[in-house]
Design a protein around this motif. Structure first.
Motif, PDB file in Angstrom:
ATOM      1  N   THR A  14       0.829  -1.202   0.000  1.00 22.57           N
ATOM      2  CA  THR A  14       0.000   0.000   0.000  1.00 22.57           C
ATOM      3  C   THR A  14       0.866   1.255   0.000  1.00 22.57           C
ATOM      4  O   THR A  14       0.639   2.186  -0.781  1.00 22.57           O
ATOM      5  N   ASP A  15       1.878   1.289   0.857  1.00 25.94           N
ATOM      6  CA  ASP A  15       2.774   2.450   0.925  1.00 25.94           C
ATOM      7  C   ASP A  15       3.490   2.661  -0.408  1.00 25.94           C
ATOM      8  O   ASP A  15       3.590   3.799  -0.906  1.00 25.94           O
ATOM      9  N   GLU A  16       4.009   1.575  -0.987  1.00 26.26           N
ATOM     10  CA  GLU A  16       4.759   1.687  -2.236  1.00 26.26           C
ATOM     11  C   GLU A  16       3.858   2.158  -3.379  1.00 26.26           C
ATOM     12  O   GLU A  16       4.242   3.032  -4.173  1.00 26.26           O
ATOM     13  N   GLN A  22       0.899   3.741  -3.192  1.00 30.89           N
ATOM     14  CA  GLN A  22       0.401   5.099  -2.976  1.00 30.89           C
ATOM     15  C   GLN A  22       1.481   6.127  -3.271  1.00 30.89           C
ATOM     16  O   GLN A  22       1.190   7.226  -3.763  1.00 30.89           O
ATOM     17  N   SER A  23       2.740   5.784  -2.996  1.00 29.39           N
ATOM     18  CA  SER A  23       3.834   6.717  -3.280  1.00 29.39           C
ATOM     19  C   SER A  23       3.988   6.952  -4.772  1.00 29.39           C
ATOM     20  O   SER A  23       4.555   7.969  -5.199  1.00 29.39           O
ATOM     21  N   LYS A  24       3.486   6.018  -5.590  1.00 30.28           N
ATOM     22  CA  LYS A  24       3.529   6.163  -7.043  1.00 30.28           C
ATOM     23  C   LYS A  24       2.250   6.791  -7.592  1.00 30.28           C
ATOM     24  O   LYS A  24       2.068   6.867  -8.817  1.00 30.28           O
ATOM     25  N   GLY A  25       1.350   7.179  -6.680  1.00 29.28           N
ATOM     26  CA  GLY A  25       0.143   7.865  -7.100  1.00 29.28           C
ATOM     27  C   GLY A  25      -1.081   6.996  -7.290  1.00 29.28           C
ATOM     28  O   GLY A  25      -2.134   7.482  -7.706  1.00 29.28           O
ATOM     29  N   HIS A  26      -0.975   5.706  -6.971  1.00 30.04           N
ATOM     30  CA  HIS A  26      -2.115   4.817  -7.130  1.00 30.04           C
ATOM     31  C   HIS A  26      -3.058   4.912  -5.925  1.00 30.04           C
ATOM     32  O   HIS A  26      -2.612   5.154  -4.786  1.00 30.04           O
ATOM     33  N   GLU A  27      -4.332   4.686  -6.187  1.00 31.19           N
ATOM     34  CA  GLU A  27      -5.298   4.507  -5.104  1.00 31.19           C
ATOM     35  C   GLU A  27      -5.299   3.031  -4.730  1.00 31.19           C
ATOM     36  O   GLU A  27      -5.307   2.168  -5.612  1.00 31.19           O
TER      37      GLU A  27
END
Length: 228
Positions: free
Chosen positions: A18-20, A22-27
Motif C-alpha cells: 500500500t505504501d509503495e 500510494q507513493s507512485k500515485g495509485h489509489e
C-alpha cells in the motif's frame, strides 16, 4: 494512475505494498480475506493483487467468483510453486502469477506492466465497431459477444481470444501465438491454459447457438475462426 485492490491476509505485506503503490500515485483498496475482497471488487479496480492461500475463501475461489464481473488484470501471489497451480490460476482468469517470496521491485514492475498493457488495450483503435457471423455478433467497442441478441457471458481472456480469432477469420493461430497475443510476451505461464479457455468458449457459444461452429481445431497446429 490506477485503483489497485490488494486481497491478502498478510497484514505487513499489504501495508508495505500500500505504501509503495500510494507513493507512485495509485489509489489502494485492501482486503484481508476473500469475502471482503469479493465485496471490494465491485468498486471496479484497475488491477487486483490476489493471494491464494487465505483462510476461508482462497484466491482461486475469489478469482472464480469475480472474474465474470471484473475485467481488469489479476495478479496471483502464492508460495505454491507447482506448474499445476500456475496453470490453474491462469486458467481461472489470472493474468500473472508471482511466487512468494518475491522481489518488491519485480512485483511493482509487473503491476506497472499489466496496467500499461490494459491501457494500450483500451486505446487500441478499432477499424470497425461490430463483427457479425450468422447469429453471433461481436461488439468491439463494448467488448461483448451476443448470439441472436442475447449476451454470452465470456471472461476477459475468453473474449480476447474470441476477438483475436474473429478479427482474423481463417487464419490459424498456435496455442503459443494466442498466449503471447492475449497474455503478453512477459507473462509467466503455460500456453496449455489456452486449451482450457477455448474449451470454455466453445461450450458457452454452443449453449447459445447449438447450430454454430465458430472455432475449429487445426490438429497439431492450433485454432482458427470459421465463418458459419
Amino acid at each position: 494512475m490506477g485503483r489497485i485492490l490488494i486481497i491478502d491476509d498478510e497484514v505487513a505485506l499489504v501495508l508495505l505494498l500500500t505504501d509503495e503503490l500510494q507513493s507512485k500515485g495509485h489509489e489502494v483498496l485492501a482486503a484481508y480475506d476473500g469475502n471482503e475482497g469479493v465485496r471490494l471488487a465491485a468498486s471496479e479496480p484497475d488491477l487486483v493483487i490476489l493471494d491464494i492461500m487465505m483462510p476461508g475463501m482462497n484466491g482461486f475461489e475469489v478469482c472464480r467468483s469475480i472474474r465474470d464481473r471484473v475485467s481488469c488484470p489479476i495478479i496471483f501471489l502464492s508460495a505454491r510453486q507447482s506448474e499445476a497451480d500456475r496453470v490453474r490460476g491462469l486458467t481461472l482468469g489470472g493474468d500473472d502469477y508471482v511466487i512468494k517470496p518475491f522481489g518488491l521491485r519485480e512485483l511493482l514492475a509487473r503491476i506497472e506492466a499489466n496496467l500499461r498493457r490494459e491501457e494500450r488495450s483500451r486505446q487500441k483503435p478499432q477499424q470497425q465497431s461490430r463483427l457479425r457471423f450468422g447469429k453471433l455478433e461481436l461488439s468491439l467497442k463494448e467488448r461483448l459477444v451476443s448470439v441472436a441478441g442475447e449476451p454470452v457471458a465470456l471472461t476477459r481472456r475468453e473474449y480476447e481470444i474470441t476477438e483475436l480469432l474473429a478479427l482474423h477469420g481463417g487464419q490459424v493461430f498456435s496455442r503459443e501465438h494466442i498466449y503471447e497475443k492475449v497474455w503478453g510476451y512477459d507473462a509467466e505461464g503455460d500456453a496449455s491454459t489456452v486449451v482450457e479457455h477455448v474449451k470454455k468458449i466453445r461450450a458457452k457459444l454452443a449453449a447459445a447457438d447449438p447450430s454454430g461452429d465458430y472455432i475449429s481445431t487445426v490438429w497439431g497446429i492450433g485454432y482458427k475462426w470459421t465463418n458459419p
